[in-house]
Design a protein around this motif. Structure first.
Motif, PDB file in Angstrom:
ATOM      1  N   PRO C   9      46.108  14.076  50.986  1.00  0.00           N
ATOM      2  CA  PRO C   9      46.194  14.640  49.639  1.00  0.00           C
ATOM      3  C   PRO C   9      46.815  13.651  48.668  1.00  0.00           C
ATOM      4  CG  PRO C   9      47.811  15.631  51.117  1.00  0.00           C
ATOM      5  CD  PRO C   9      47.044  14.655  51.926  1.00  0.00           C
ATOM      6  N   LEU C  10      46.381  13.754  47.419  1.00  0.00           N
ATOM      7  CA  LEU C  10      46.952  12.911  46.371  1.00  0.00           C
ATOM      8  C   LEU C  10      48.400  13.303  46.154  1.00  0.00           C
ATOM      9  CD1 LEU C  10      43.915  13.167  43.965  1.00  0.00           C
ATOM     10  CD2 LEU C  10      44.496  11.249  45.458  1.00  0.00           C
ATOM     11  N   LYS C  11      48.621  14.616  46.222  1.00  0.00           N
ATOM     12  CA  LYS C  11      49.974  15.109  46.050  1.00  0.00           C
ATOM     13  C   LYS C  11      50.482  15.548  47.419  1.00  0.00           C
ATOM     14  CE  LYS C  11      50.020  15.148  41.508  1.00  0.00           C
ATOM     15  NZ  LYS C  11      51.060  14.662  40.611  1.00  0.00           N
ATOM     16  N   PRO C  12      51.782  15.466  47.644  1.00  0.00           N
ATOM     17  CA  PRO C  12      52.300  15.920  48.930  1.00  0.00           C
ATOM     18  C   PRO C  12      52.130  17.432  49.087  1.00  0.00           C
ATOM     19  CG  PRO C  12      54.080  15.304  47.440  1.00  0.00           C
ATOM     20  CD  PRO C  12      52.805  14.891  46.777  1.00  0.00           C
ATOM     21  N   ALA C  13      52.163  17.888  50.344  1.00  0.00           N
ATOM     22  CA  ALA C  13      52.000  19.310  50.622  1.00  0.00           C
ATOM     23  C   ALA C  13      53.039  20.112  49.865  1.00  0.00           C
ATOM     24  CB  ALA C  13      52.139  19.550  52.118  1.00  0.00           C
ATOM     25  N   GLY C  14      52.589  21.218  49.269  1.00  0.00           N
ATOM     26  CA  GLY C  14      53.534  22.093  48.596  1.00  0.00           C
ATOM     27  C   GLY C  14      53.658  21.868  47.109  1.00  0.00           C
ATOM     28  N   ALA C  15      53.000  20.810  46.583  1.00  0.00           N
ATOM     29  CA  ALA C  15      53.064  20.604  45.139  1.00  0.00           C
ATOM     30  C   ALA C  15      52.064  21.521  44.440  1.00  0.00           C
ATOM     31  CB  ALA C  15      52.745  19.156  44.810  1.00  0.00           C
ATOM     32  N   ILE C  16      52.491  22.085  43.310  1.00  0.00           N
ATOM     33  CA  ILE C  16      51.593  22.950  42.552  1.00  0.00           C
ATOM     34  C   ILE C  16      51.400  22.337  41.174  1.00  0.00           C
ATOM     35  CG2 ILE C  16      51.208  25.264  41.621  1.00  0.00           C
ATOM     36  CD1 ILE C  16      53.187  26.306  43.692  1.00  0.00           C
ATOM     37  N   GLU C  17      50.125  22.251  40.762  1.00  0.00           N
ATOM     38  CA  GLU C  17      49.824  21.673  39.462  1.00  0.00           C
ATOM     39  C   GLU C  17      48.974  22.653  38.673  1.00  0.00           C
ATOM     40  OE1 GLU C  17      49.081  17.005  39.658  1.00  0.00           O
ATOM     41  OE2 GLU C  17      47.431  18.131  38.763  1.00  0.00           O
ATOM     42  N   VAL C  18      49.495  23.116  37.552  1.00  0.00           N
ATOM     43  CA  VAL C  18      48.741  24.039  36.704  1.00  0.00           C
ATOM     44  C   VAL C  18      48.405  23.279  35.431  1.00  0.00           C
ATOM     45  CG1 VAL C  18      48.820  26.229  35.463  1.00  0.00           C
ATOM     46  CG2 VAL C  18      49.973  26.011  37.668  1.00  0.00           C
ATOM     47  N   ARG C  19      47.110  23.151  35.126  1.00  0.00           N
ATOM     48  CA  ARG C  19      46.691  22.336  33.972  1.00  0.00           C
ATOM     49  C   ARG C  19      45.874  23.147  32.977  1.00  0.00           C
ATOM     50  NH1 ARG C  19      49.953  19.798  34.678  1.00  0.00           N
ATOM     51  NH2 ARG C  19      50.263  17.756  35.602  1.00  0.00           N
ATOM     52  N   ASN C  20      46.433  23.337  31.783  1.00  0.00           N
ATOM     53  CA  ASN C  20      45.729  23.959  30.663  1.00  0.00           C
ATOM     54  C   ASN C  20      45.002  25.246  31.055  1.00  0.00           C
ATOM     55  OD1 ASN C  20      45.071  20.676  30.524  1.00  0.00           O
ATOM     56  ND2 ASN C  20      46.151  21.583  28.766  1.00  0.00           N
ATOM     57  N   VAL C  21      45.703  26.079  31.789  1.00  0.00           N
ATOM     58  CA  VAL C  21      45.043  27.286  32.293  1.00  0.00           C
ATOM     59  C   VAL C  21      45.027  28.370  31.226  1.00  0.00           C
ATOM     60  CG1 VAL C  21      45.403  29.245  33.848  1.00  0.00           C
ATOM     61  CG2 VAL C  21      45.360  26.920  34.751  1.00  0.00           C
ATOM     62  N   GLY C  22      43.861  28.984  31.066  1.00  0.00           N
ATOM     63  CA  GLY C  22      43.710  30.103  30.141  1.00  0.00           C
ATOM     64  C   GLY C  22      43.017  31.247  30.837  1.00  0.00           C
ATOM     65  N   GLN C  23      43.329  32.445  30.408  1.00  0.00           N
ATOM     66  CA  GLN C  23      42.671  33.619  30.998  1.00  0.00           C
ATOM     67  C   GLN C  23      42.357  34.606  29.885  1.00  0.00           C
ATOM     68  OE1 GLN C  23      41.094  34.643  33.489  1.00  0.00           O
ATOM     69  NE2 GLN C  23      42.187  36.090  34.749  1.00  0.00           N
ATOM     70  N   ILE C  24      41.125  35.005  29.796  1.00  0.00           N
ATOM     71  CA  ILE C  24      40.718  35.981  28.771  1.00  0.00           C
ATOM     72  C   ILE C  24      40.123  37.191  29.464  1.00  0.00           C
ATOM     73  CG2 ILE C  24      39.149  36.402  26.837  1.00  0.00           C
ATOM     74  CD1 ILE C  24      39.345  33.386  26.239  1.00  0.00           C
ATOM     75  N   PHE C  25      40.684  38.367  29.178  1.00  0.00           N
ATOM     76  CA  PHE C  25      40.105  39.605  29.709  1.00  0.00           C
ATOM     77  C   PHE C  25      39.143  40.158  28.688  1.00  0.00           C
ATOM     78  CE2 PHE C  25      44.372  39.934  31.868  1.00  0.00           C
ATOM     79  CZ  PHE C  25      43.885  39.552  33.104  1.00  0.00           C
ATOM     80  N   LYS C  26      37.944  40.425  29.132  1.00  0.00           N
ATOM     81  CA  LYS C  26      36.991  41.042  28.208  1.00  0.00           C
ATOM     82  C   LYS C  26      37.062  42.554  28.347  1.00  0.00           C
ATOM     83  CE  LYS C  26      33.695  37.221  28.235  1.00  0.00           C
ATOM     84  NZ  LYS C  26      34.380  36.516  27.152  1.00  0.00           N
ATOM     85  N   THR C  27      37.358  43.230  27.262  1.00  0.00           N
ATOM     86  CA  THR C  27      37.264  44.682  27.270  1.00  0.00           C
ATOM     87  C   THR C  27      36.133  45.060  26.337  1.00  0.00           C
ATOM     88  OG1 THR C  27      38.784  44.964  25.428  1.00  0.00           O
ATOM     89  CG2 THR C  27      39.751  44.891  27.622  1.00  0.00           C
ATOM     90  N   THR C  28      35.803  46.342  26.291  1.00  0.00           N
ATOM     91  CA  THR C  28      34.655  46.753  25.476  1.00  0.00           C
ATOM     92  C   THR C  28      34.898  46.486  24.002  1.00  0.00           C
ATOM     93  OG1 THR C  28      35.595  48.946  25.688  1.00  0.00           O
ATOM     94  CG2 THR C  28      33.634  48.483  26.990  1.00  0.00           C
ATOM     95  N   SER C  29      36.152  46.701  23.546  1.00  0.00           N
ATOM     96  CA  SER C  29      36.411  46.575  22.115  1.00  0.00           C
ATOM     97  C   SER C  29      36.684  45.123  21.713  1.00  0.00           C
ATOM     98  CB  SER C  29      37.578  47.479  21.717  1.00  0.00           C
ATOM     99  OG  SER C  29      38.659  47.266  22.583  1.00  0.00           O
ATOM    100  N   GLN C  30      37.545  44.427  22.511  1.00  0.00           N
ATOM    101  CA  GLN C  30      37.877  43.062  22.104  1.00  0.00           C
ATOM    102  C   GLN C  30      38.258  42.229  23.319  1.00  0.00           C
ATOM    103  OE1 GLN C  30      41.185  45.094  20.299  1.00  0.00           O
ATOM    104  NE2 GLN C  30      42.393  43.255  20.532  1.00  0.00           N
ATOM    105  N   ASP C  31      38.368  40.921  23.124  1.00  0.00           N
ATOM    106  CA  ASP C  31      38.826  40.045  24.194  1.00  0.00           C
ATOM    107  C   ASP C  31      40.336  39.880  24.090  1.00  0.00           C
ATOM    108  OD1 ASP C  31      36.226  39.857  24.767  1.00  0.00           O
ATOM    109  OD2 ASP C  31      35.968  37.770  24.160  1.00  0.00           O
ATOM    110  N   VAL C  32      41.020  40.041  25.233  1.00  0.00           N
ATOM    111  CA  VAL C  32      42.469  39.883  25.230  1.00  0.00           C
ATOM    112  C   VAL C  32      42.810  38.559  25.885  1.00  0.00           C
ATOM    113  CG1 VAL C  32      44.630  40.859  26.050  1.00  0.00           C
ATOM    114  CG2 VAL C  32      42.754  42.373  25.397  1.00  0.00           C
ATOM    115  N   VAL C  33      43.585  37.748  25.163  1.00  0.00           N
ATOM    116  CA  VAL C  33      43.997  36.460  25.738  1.00  0.00           C
ATOM    117  C   VAL C  33      45.244  36.720  26.579  1.00  0.00           C
ATOM    118  CG1 VAL C  33      44.684  34.108  25.257  1.00  0.00           C
ATOM    119  CG2 VAL C  33      43.089  35.277  23.726  1.00  0.00           C
ATOM    120  N   ALA C  34      45.072  36.695  27.904  1.00  0.00           N
ATOM    121  CA  ALA C  34      46.198  36.981  28.790  1.00  0.00           C
ATOM    122  C   ALA C  34      47.054  35.737  29.002  1.00  0.00           C
ATOM    123  CB  ALA C  34      45.691  37.503  30.123  1.00  0.00           C
ATOM    124  N   LEU C  35      46.409  34.597  29.060  1.00  0.00           N
ATOM    125  CA  LEU C  35      47.146  33.342  29.220  1.00  0.00           C
ATOM    126  C   LEU C  35      46.497  32.295  28.328  1.00  0.00           C
ATOM    127  CD1 LEU C  35      47.657  32.980  33.079  1.00  0.00           C
ATOM    128  CD2 LEU C  35      49.431  33.357  31.377  1.00  0.00           C
TER     129      LEU C  35
END
Lengths: 250, 266, 265
Positions: C9-35
């Motif tokens: 692995p490029l990174k040692p075991a156990g390293a966590i890398e979160v990069r520019n993560v976004g999450q959008i929930f689509k509901t019937t009325s509108q989209d909710v930006v969760a992250l």
């Protein structure tokens, strides 16, 4: 929109079932004498509803159902209240009631004939017997569904007994009571119709049994559709009222 | 006096009254034959009752297989797929309001008055509650359990076998209890209405000749059958008691069943 | 075997890398930006706590790290490889109470992930025993969950999360259903287990005290849209003690987090 779509789909399912029924019979895949077509059955239903004898049978059945109901509900509610409100009485009676509730009632039908003979009293008696246990159980559940905190709050603000009854007990119990009404009616109707089919001289259940014995399929199926429509209509009506006041539940 | 003692006394009292009242002539034997004469009537014609019981049990067994097998299968499918569930479940519970006994004459015309019509009727009679209970049980499985299984890399079939099925067992059992009881009732009632064999038939035949002790013996036999079945399922439920704490929602569904919320008329 | 895990692995075991993560929930009325545009690095062996008000997306982020939910945009890698689906060899997850299978004994619950992989009965038993011993439940293996207290159930959950020896342990409000005393004890127990195993832990909680008490680093999140508003290094020495709770350093850190949460509420 989604609700409408679901409703439309349900109607489509019912229509499709009737269409299959119609086709099976019309094309002769199923012997039309055993399964008259849906259209013939429905026109027979219209015809039956015109007949004075059938109307009389319906009135007889309705009278029996309502009489049994009018007797079973107050009686059952009273016992249910006593059980729910009195701890000792509840401990004594509940297991017995659960037992009585769980055993099949229909097999006692012959006893009602031995005691009451064949007639109004026997059918009403059996309808009462079929209904009473569920009324008792439902009432107990309804009373127990009243939240203690609500009662405490009402008391702490100095509510009188009448006020507690009408402002706490009744609204808390209403949804459960409506549900009880619906289920008791199902029990009651089944009890009366079974009693009529088993041994009777009148009533719609008796009529259905007779059509069956005489292989009058059109009349028989029309009768089945008629009862089903009546039962489902009543059921949906109560359920509709239930959902209208469902915000009480929580 | 404790509640249990009083309850036992009541039960004993009822049995004693059952024996004494008809004997003393306070209740006509026609209305209520005494316990002893009922038992004697049953005992003296044990062979006849035994034969009838065999017929009834045969019909019950086959109907049970249809009602419970079909009910569990269909309930599992409908319960686990949200779309059919929303569509069909309300329809099925409306159907519940219909006094199904009116279908029996239809079956006698189609299938005759032999075992077939009883089996058809009793299967349908027991089918609905089993299906409703199974669907409710599947649908109320705690989603956390499924999420946990997924986090451990469980495949779809592993989730079905190791999570969904065991979690649904308590509700399925309560469904079986109600459905099975209805199958017994369905068979006996249809025998009582029109038939030529079985306990229900015996009850009806003795009823027409006003032989109360023999009617009662038949009724007692059916009661014993229903109670034995109920006790059997309860025993299995107790054996699987650890499941009861399974999904809280499943437990609620089971409670509703026993409370009669989804129990049909018998 | 899994080729991805075997590549150096490029990174040692156990390293966590979160990069520019976004999450959008689509509901019937509108989209909710969760992250929205969440980036985060967790070094191996660190104890990181995500804290924030309801709806800030902290649990959503955790579920994405577990591979139980897919982000709308951005990437998450664990031990150097992207996480696209649950991978129990890399990540163990501990949920809120009730996630033990009630029809299995404690031992069988711990063995469950191994049974899914058809590990032999003997090996399963041995590993489960080790895991139960690690969490201090030796001798309780034969009990069913309903025979265990809330704290013991969570110990079983932790043992289940650790039984495959993944380098990362994700915990979603694991002690939320416990009473205050049990919660404190379980916190100490968790720190002991963490010290003994050297796992990377990401821990989601509502409790500010719990966050500061347990963490090396506290990530503060705010809702609508869910994003990271602060990243604190907790400088308190280890082992942590009950006395630290009333100290000034502890109070300052808790206040700083509280200010963020109050602003976003």
């Amino acid at each position: 929109m989604q609700g409408l779509g679901v409703k439309a789909a349900r109607i489509a399912i019912v229509v499709a079932l009737f269409a299959i029924w119609e086709i099976l019979s019309r094309t002769g895949i199923v012997n039309p004498r055993l399964l008259p077509s849906a259209s013939d059955t429905l026109s027979m239903l219209g015809d039956l509803l015109q007949r004075a004898s059938v109307r009389k049978d319906l009135v007889v059945t309705a009278t029996e159902v309502l009489t049994a109901f009018a007797l079973a509900v107050p009686f059952g509610v009273l016992i249910g209240f006593l059980i729910a409100e009195n701890r000792y009485f509840a401990d004594v009676a509940k297991p017995l009631l659960f037992f009585a509730f769980s055993i099949p009632k229909s097999i006692f039908l012959p006893m009602f004939i031995l005691v009451f003979g064949v007639g109004f009293a026997q059918k009403v008696g059996f309808g009462f017997f079929s209904t009473i246990f569920i009324v008792i159980m439902s009432t107990t559940t309804a009373v127990e569904s009243v939240k203690v905190e609500h009662l405490t709050i009402a008391r702490s603000y100095g509510a009188t007994q009448m006020q507690t009854a009408f402002r706490v007990y009744l609204p808390s119990m209403l949804p459960v009571l409506l549900e009880a009404l619906r289920i008791s009616m199902i029990f009651n109707l089944t009890g009366v119709i079974l009693a009529e089919m088993y041994a009777s001289r009148d009533g719609i259940g008796h009529q259905i049994a007779t059509w069956g014995e005489n292989f009058q399929m059109k009349q028989l199926l029309a009768g089945v559709v008629m009862i089903a429509v009546i039962a489902i209509t009543f059921n949906e009506l109560v359920r509709w009222v239930e959902t209208r006041c469902s915000h009480w539940r929580t | 006096m404790t509640a249990t003692t009083l309850r036992r006394l009541i039960v004993i009292g009822l049995i004693v009254l059952w024996e004494m009242l008809p004997r003393m002539g306070l209740i006509p034997e026609l209305f209520l034959p005494s316990l002893s004469s009922t038992l004697i009537a049953g005992w003296s014609d044990a062979a006849e009752y035994g034969h009838a019981l065999a017929v009834t049990l045969y019909e019950v067994a086959i109907s049970m297989a249809f009602a419970c097998g079909g009910g569990i299968l269909l309930g599992a499918v409908v319960g686990s797929l949200p779309r059919p569930r929303i569509l069909i479940m309300p329809m099925v519970s409306s159907l519940y309001a219909v006094p199904l006994v009116i279908l029996y004459p239809v079956f006698t015309v189609w299938l005759g008055i032999g075992s077939e019509s009883k089996i058809a009727f009793a299967s349908i009679y027991g089918f609905l509650p089993t299906m409703l209970a199974t669907a409710a049980g599947i649908q109320t499985i705690d989603p956390q359990l499924l999420l946990a299984a997924r986090s451990m890399g469980a495949t779809l079939s592993q989730r079905l076998v190791r999570v969904i099925i065991p979690a649904a067992i308590p509700t399925v059992l309560s469904g079986l209890r109600v459905g099975g009881a209805l199958v017994i009732v369905g068979v006996v009632v249809s025998e009582m209405l029109i038939s030529s064999a079985g306990i229900g038939y015996l009850i009806s035949r003795y009823r027409t000749i006003l032989d109360s002790p023999h009617v009662f013996a038949g009724v007692l036999l059916v009661l014993a059958m229903a109670i034995a079945f109920n006790a059997g399922i309860k025993w299995i439920e107790r054996k699987a008691a650890i499941w009861q704490t399974g999904s809280r929602a499943g437990q609620r569904a089971a409670d509703e069943l026993t409370a009669g919320a989804i129990q049909p008329a018998t | 075997m899994q080729p991805l895990a075997n590549i150096t692995p490029l990174k040692p075991a156990g390293a966590i890398e979160v990069r520019n993560v976004g999450q959008i929930f689509k509901t019937t009325s509108q989209d909710v930006v969760a992250l929205q545009d969440v980036s985060l690095d967790v070094k191996p062996g660190r104890f990181v706590v995500l804290v924030g008000p309801s709806g800030c997306g902290k649990s959503t982020l955790l579920m994405m790290m577990a591979g139980l939910r897919q982000q709308t945009s951005g990437t998450i890698t664990i031990s150097g490889a992207p996480i696209l689906e649950p991978d129990p060899n890399r990540v163990g997850v501990v949920f809120q109470e009730a996630s033990l299978f009630p029809w299995l004994t404690a031992e069988e619950n711990v063995e469950f992930p191994l049974a899914l992989r058809r590990v032999s009965k003997d090996e399963r038993r041995a590993k489960a025993q080790d895991a139960l011993k690690l969490v201090g439940l030796e001798g309780f293996g034969k009990r069913h969950p309903h025979e265990l207290s809330g704290g013991m159930k969570q110990r079983v959950s932790i043992a289940r999360g650790l039984v495959q020896d993944p380098p990362v342990l994700l915990m979603d409000e694991p002690f939320a259903a416990l009473d205050e005393q049990t919660r404190m004890t379980m916190g100490d127990e968790l720190l002991r287990i963490w010290a003994a195993t050297g796992k990377t832990v990401v821990f989601v909680t509502h409790s500010l005290t719990e966050a500061v008490y347990l963490a090396d680093e506290v990530i503060v999140m705010s809702p609508r849209p869910g994003r990271i508003v602060d990243h604190l290094q907790v400088s308190l020495p280890r082992p942590r003690t009950y006395e630290m709770l009333s100290g000034d350093a502890f109070g300052r850190m808790r206040d700083r987090i509280w200010q963020h949460i109050r602003k976003s509420a």
